[in-house]
Design an enzyme around this catalytic site. Structure first.
Site, mmCIF file in Angstrom:
data_model
loop_
_atom_site.group_PDB
_atom_site.id
_atom_site.type_symbol
_atom_site.label_atom_id
_atom_site.label_comp_id
_atom_site.label_asym_id
_atom_site.label_seq_id
_atom_site.Cartn_x
_atom_site.Cartn_y
_atom_site.Cartn_z
ATOM 1 N N GLY A 9 52.604 5.293 18.196
ATOM 2 C CA GLY A 9 51.615 4.802 17.253
ATOM 3 C C GLY A 9 50.264 4.720 17.923
ATOM 4 O O GLY A 9 49.992 5.452 18.881
ATOM 5 N N CYS A 10 49.407 3.846 17.455
ATOM 6 C CA CYS A 10 48.063 3.698 18.006
ATOM 7 C C CYS A 10 48.134 3.452 19.516
ATOM 8 O O CYS A 10 48.793 2.527 19.977
ATOM 9 C CB CYS A 10 47.347 2.543 17.314
ATOM 10 S SG CYS A 10 45.732 2.167 18.018
ATOM 11 N N PHE A 11 47.442 4.286 20.270
ATOM 12 C CA PHE A 11 47.590 4.207 21.721
ATOM 13 C C PHE A 11 46.908 3.012 22.365
ATOM 14 O O PHE A 11 47.184 2.686 23.510
ATOM 15 C CB PHE A 11 47.197 5.504 22.416
ATOM 16 C CG PHE A 11 45.863 6.125 22.102
ATOM 17 C CD1 PHE A 11 44.781 5.407 21.621
ATOM 18 C CD2 PHE A 11 45.695 7.490 22.298
ATOM 19 C CE1 PHE A 11 43.558 6.011 21.354
ATOM 20 C CE2 PHE A 11 44.488 8.112 22.040
ATOM 21 C CZ PHE A 11 43.412 7.374 21.566
ATOM 22 N N ASP A 24 49.466 2.058 10.965
ATOM 23 C CA ASP A 24 48.917 3.385 11.238
ATOM 24 C C ASP A 24 49.812 4.461 10.637
ATOM 25 O O ASP A 24 51.009 4.519 10.920
ATOM 26 C CB ASP A 24 48.800 3.604 12.754
ATOM 27 C CG ASP A 24 47.875 2.594 13.396
ATOM 28 O OD1 ASP A 24 46.754 2.442 12.893
ATOM 29 O OD2 ASP A 24 48.271 1.967 14.382
#
Length: 163
Positions: A9-11, A88
């Site tokens: 997902g969002c890093f 996300d």
């Protein structure tokens, strides 16, 4: 030192989570396993590049084993969710574990074979084809912006696992 690439997902949150672990010596956010060279965040956002937001994790295998890195991965993702983690949504938010060492690839596949008892298991388990470092403003984002968005629960790290 060993290196593994984690897409979860969002890093921003993934980097923050892994850099808090005892045995992780370095992290870097970037874009992995896509179809073009040198993508930028805007390319992923506008679907003109197919990379996954990914964190390069360099770790000391004498302190933290690959299997423990994978255990932490499963703490922070829904491995059955396709192209989505937390709030996300999009192909760049898919989950994956990308390896550079064939022996690690074998271990990773064996580890997940035990727990992925469903055809709906959505984690890519692949060799790393490419990795491009993300823009500087994405590096250590949550350190610079501690109230920034994050879908990851950092309390999942047990006290004895923290640096």
């Amino acid at each position: 030192m060993k290196t593994i690439y984690i897409a979860a997902g969002c890093f921003w949150g993934v980097q923050e989570y892994y850099k808090r672990l005892k045995g992780v010596v370095e992290t870097e956010v970037g874009y992995a396993n896509g179809d073009s060279a040198n993508p930028k965040y805007e390319d992923l956002k506008h679907h003109t590049a197919s990379h996954a937001e990914t964190v390069k994790v360099v770790y000391d295998e004498k302190t933290i084993a690959l299997e423990k890195i994978l255990e932490h991965f499963l703490r922070i993702v829904d491995p059955y969710s396709v192209d989505r983690q937390g709030g996300d949504v999009g192909h760049q938010y898919r989950t994956g574990v990308y390896y550079v060492d064939k022996a690690d690839g074998k271990k990773i596949k064996e580890y997940f074979a035990v727990i992925s008892n469903s055809e709906k298991f959505a984690v890519e388990l692949l060799p790393l084809r490419n990795f491009y470092t993300a823009e500087e403003y994405h590096q250590n984002y949550l350190t610079a912006n501690p109230h920034g968005y994050c879908h990851i629960n950092f309390s999942l790290i047990k006290p004895n696992e923290k640096k």
